[in-house]
Design a protein around this motif. Structure first.
Motif, mmCIF file in Angstrom:
data_model
loop_
_atom_site.group_PDB
_atom_site.id
_atom_site.type_symbol
_atom_site.label_atom_id
_atom_site.label_comp_id
_atom_site.label_asym_id
_atom_site.label_seq_id
_atom_site.Cartn_x
_atom_site.Cartn_y
_atom_site.Cartn_z
ATOM 1 N N ALA A 195 34.003 37.885 25.153
ATOM 2 C CA ALA A 195 33.624 38.296 26.514
ATOM 3 C C ALA A 195 32.149 37.988 26.756
ATOM 4 O O ALA A 195 31.777 37.452 27.804
ATOM 5 C CB ALA A 195 33.909 39.781 26.723
ATOM 6 N N VAL A 196 31.312 38.305 25.774
ATOM 7 C CA VAL A 196 29.881 38.006 25.902
ATOM 8 C C VAL A 196 29.670 36.495 25.943
ATOM 9 O O VAL A 196 28.916 35.973 26.770
ATOM 10 C CB VAL A 196 29.076 38.647 24.750
ATOM 11 N N ALA A 197 30.359 35.772 25.051
ATOM 12 C CA ALA A 197 30.200 34.314 24.986
ATOM 13 C C ALA A 197 30.641 33.626 26.282
ATOM 14 O O ALA A 197 30.074 32.600 26.653
ATOM 15 C CB ALA A 197 30.972 33.754 23.795
ATOM 16 N N LEU A 198 31.637 34.175 26.963
ATOM 17 C CA LEU A 198 32.060 33.590 28.242
ATOM 18 C C LEU A 198 30.930 33.610 29.269
ATOM 19 O O LEU A 198 30.884 32.777 30.167
ATOM 20 C CB LEU A 198 33.256 34.349 28.822
ATOM 21 N N LEU A 199 30.016 34.557 29.136
ATOM 22 C CA LEU A 199 28.915 34.692 30.093
ATOM 23 C C LEU A 199 27.698 33.849 29.728
ATOM 24 O O LEU A 199 26.784 33.714 30.527
ATOM 25 C CB LEU A 199 28.518 36.166 30.222
ATOM 26 N N VAL A 200 27.675 33.293 28.520
ATOM 27 C CA VAL A 200 26.564 32.450 28.063
ATOM 28 C C VAL A 200 26.966 30.996 28.310
ATOM 29 O O VAL A 200 27.903 30.505 27.677
ATOM 30 C CB VAL A 200 26.264 32.689 26.566
ATOM 31 N N PRO A 201 26.271 30.310 29.226
ATOM 32 C CA PRO A 201 26.699 28.952 29.593
ATOM 33 C C PRO A 201 26.940 28.004 28.413
ATOM 34 O O PRO A 201 27.937 27.285 28.401
ATOM 35 C CB PRO A 201 25.568 28.453 30.482
ATOM 36 N N LEU A 202 26.082 28.038 27.420
ATOM 37 C CA LEU A 202 26.238 27.130 26.285
ATOM 38 C C LEU A 202 27.475 27.461 25.446
ATOM 39 O O LEU A 202 28.074 26.582 24.839
ATOM 40 C CB LEU A 202 24.979 27.165 25.403
ATOM 41 N N LEU A 203 27.882 28.704 25.427
ATOM 42 C CA LEU A 203 29.001 29.153 24.592
ATOM 43 C C LEU A 203 30.318 29.297 25.352
ATOM 44 O O LEU A 203 31.374 29.472 24.734
ATOM 45 C CB LEU A 203 28.662 30.503 23.949
ATOM 46 N N SER A 204 30.271 29.248 26.672
ATOM 47 C CA SER A 204 31.458 29.575 27.468
ATOM 48 C C SER A 204 32.638 28.637 27.236
ATOM 49 O O SER A 204 33.794 29.089 27.248
ATOM 50 C CB SER A 204 31.108 29.646 28.951
ATOM 51 N N GLY A 205 32.398 27.377 27.004
ATOM 52 C CA GLY A 205 33.500 26.444 26.753
ATOM 53 C C GLY A 205 34.201 26.737 25.442
ATOM 54 O O GLY A 205 35.430 26.753 25.365
ATOM 55 N N VAL A 206 33.412 26.991 24.402
ATOM 56 C CA VAL A 206 33.985 27.325 23.096
ATOM 57 C C VAL A 206 34.715 28.666 23.173
ATOM 58 O O VAL A 206 35.792 28.827 22.608
ATOM 59 C CB VAL A 206 32.882 27.354 22.011
ATOM 60 N N ALA A 207 34.131 29.629 23.891
ATOM 61 C CA ALA A 207 34.778 30.930 24.055
ATOM 62 C C ALA A 207 36.116 30.766 24.768
ATOM 63 O O ALA A 207 37.110 31.393 24.388
ATOM 64 C CB ALA A 207 33.869 31.879 24.834
ATOM 65 N N ALA A 208 36.150 29.926 25.792
ATOM 66 C CA ALA A 208 37.399 29.705 26.522
ATOM 67 C C ALA A 208 38.457 29.088 25.606
ATOM 68 O O ALA A 208 39.626 29.484 25.651
ATOM 69 C CB ALA A 208 37.143 28.815 27.737
ATOM 70 N N LEU A 209 38.057 28.147 24.763
ATOM 71 C CA LEU A 209 39.011 27.560 23.808
ATOM 72 C C LEU A 209 39.519 28.608 22.823
ATOM 73 O O LEU A 209 40.710 28.651 22.507
ATOM 74 C CB LEU A 209 38.355 26.409 23.043
ATOM 75 N N ALA A 210 38.619 29.453 22.338
ATOM 76 C CA ALA A 210 39.020 30.510 21.408
ATOM 77 C C ALA A 210 39.989 31.476 22.091
ATOM 78 O O ALA A 210 40.974 31.911 21.484
ATOM 79 C CB ALA A 210 37.786 31.247 20.891
ATOM 80 N N PHE A 211 39.704 31.806 23.350
ATOM 81 C CA PHE A 211 40.604 32.699 24.073
ATOM 82 C C PHE A 211 41.959 32.050 24.311
ATOM 83 O O PHE A 211 42.977 32.751 24.375
ATOM 84 C CB PHE A 211 39.986 33.167 25.390
ATOM 85 N N ALA A 212 42.015 30.733 24.434
ATOM 86 C CA ALA A 212 43.312 30.064 24.579
ATOM 87 C C ALA A 212 44.174 30.352 23.344
ATOM 88 O O ALA A 212 45.364 30.666 23.463
ATOM 89 C CB ALA A 212 43.130 28.566 24.783
ATOM 90 N N GLY A 213 43.564 30.287 22.177
ATOM 91 C CA GLY A 213 44.285 30.605 20.944
ATOM 92 C C GLY A 213 44.682 32.067 20.869
ATOM 93 O O GLY A 213 45.820 32.399 20.511
ATOM 94 N N LEU A 214 43.763 32.945 21.208
ATOM 95 C CA LEU A 214 44.039 34.381 21.193
ATOM 96 C C LEU A 214 45.170 34.727 22.167
ATOM 97 O O LEU A 214 46.077 35.494 21.840
ATOM 98 C CB LEU A 214 42.778 35.166 21.548
#
Length: 142
Positions: A74-93
Motif C-alpha cells: 500500500a505504501v509502495a503504491l504511493l511512491v512513484p518509483l515503486l508503484s509499478g513493482v508494487a502493482a505487479l506484486a499485488f497482481a500475484g497477491l
C-alpha cells in the motif's frame, strides 16, 4: 487545414492520456487505501481476519505476514518509483486471493480479486518507465 486536424487529433490524444493518467493515479490512491485497511484488519487480528484464516486452516503467522505485505505494498503504491513493482506484486497477491476464494472460501467472492488484477496490471503498465528506472538503479548498486 490538415495541420489543424493533426493538432486537434494530437491534442485530443494528449488530453485522453492526461485523463487516463489522472484516473490511474486516483486508482493507485484508492487501492493503497483499500490494501491499507485490509492490512490493518490482519495486523490488529480483527475477528473477521482471524475467522477467515481459521476457515482456511492457515496460521495467525500467515495472517500477519500477508497483512505486512499488504501494508508495504500500500505504501509502495504511493511512491512513484515503486508503484509499478508494487502493482505487479499485488497482481500475484490478488491471483492467490482469487484462488483461495475459489478453493477454500466462497467461490462467488473470487470475482473481486480477479477484477482488481485488471486494475493493478493497468497501473503496472502505466508505471513501466518507473519500474525500468528502478531496475537500472538496483543494477548500478550491485
Amino acid at each position: 487545414m490538415s495541420e489543424t486536424t493533426t493538432n486537434t487529433a494530437t491534442g485530443a490524444t494528449t488530453a485522453a492520456r492526461g485523463r487516463g493518467a489522472v484516473a490511474l493515479t486516483v486508482a493507485r490512491v484508492v487501492l493503497a487505501l483499500f490494501f491499507a485497511f485490509s492490512a490493518f484488519a490482519k495486523l490488529i487480528a480483527h475477528e473477521s481476519a482471524i475467522e477467515s484464516f481459521d476457515r482456511m486452516g492457515w496460521s495467525h503467522g500467515a495472517m500477519y505476514l500477508i497483512g505486512a505485505l499488504e501494508a508495504a505494498g500500500a505504501v509502495a503504491l504511493l511512491v512513484p518509483l515503486l508503484s509499478g513493482v508494487a502493482a505487479l506484486a499485488f497482481a500475484g497477491l490478488l491471483a492467490g486471493a482469487s484462488i483461495v476464494q475459489l478453493t477454500l472460501l466462497d467461490p462467488v467472492n473470487a470475482i473481486m480479486p480477479a477484477l482488481l488484477i485488471v486494475l493493478v496490471v493497468l497501473i503496472a503498465r502505466d508505471r513501466q518507465d518507473s519500474t525500468a528506472q528502478l531496475i537500472t538503479l538496483v543494477r548500478r548498486r550491485s
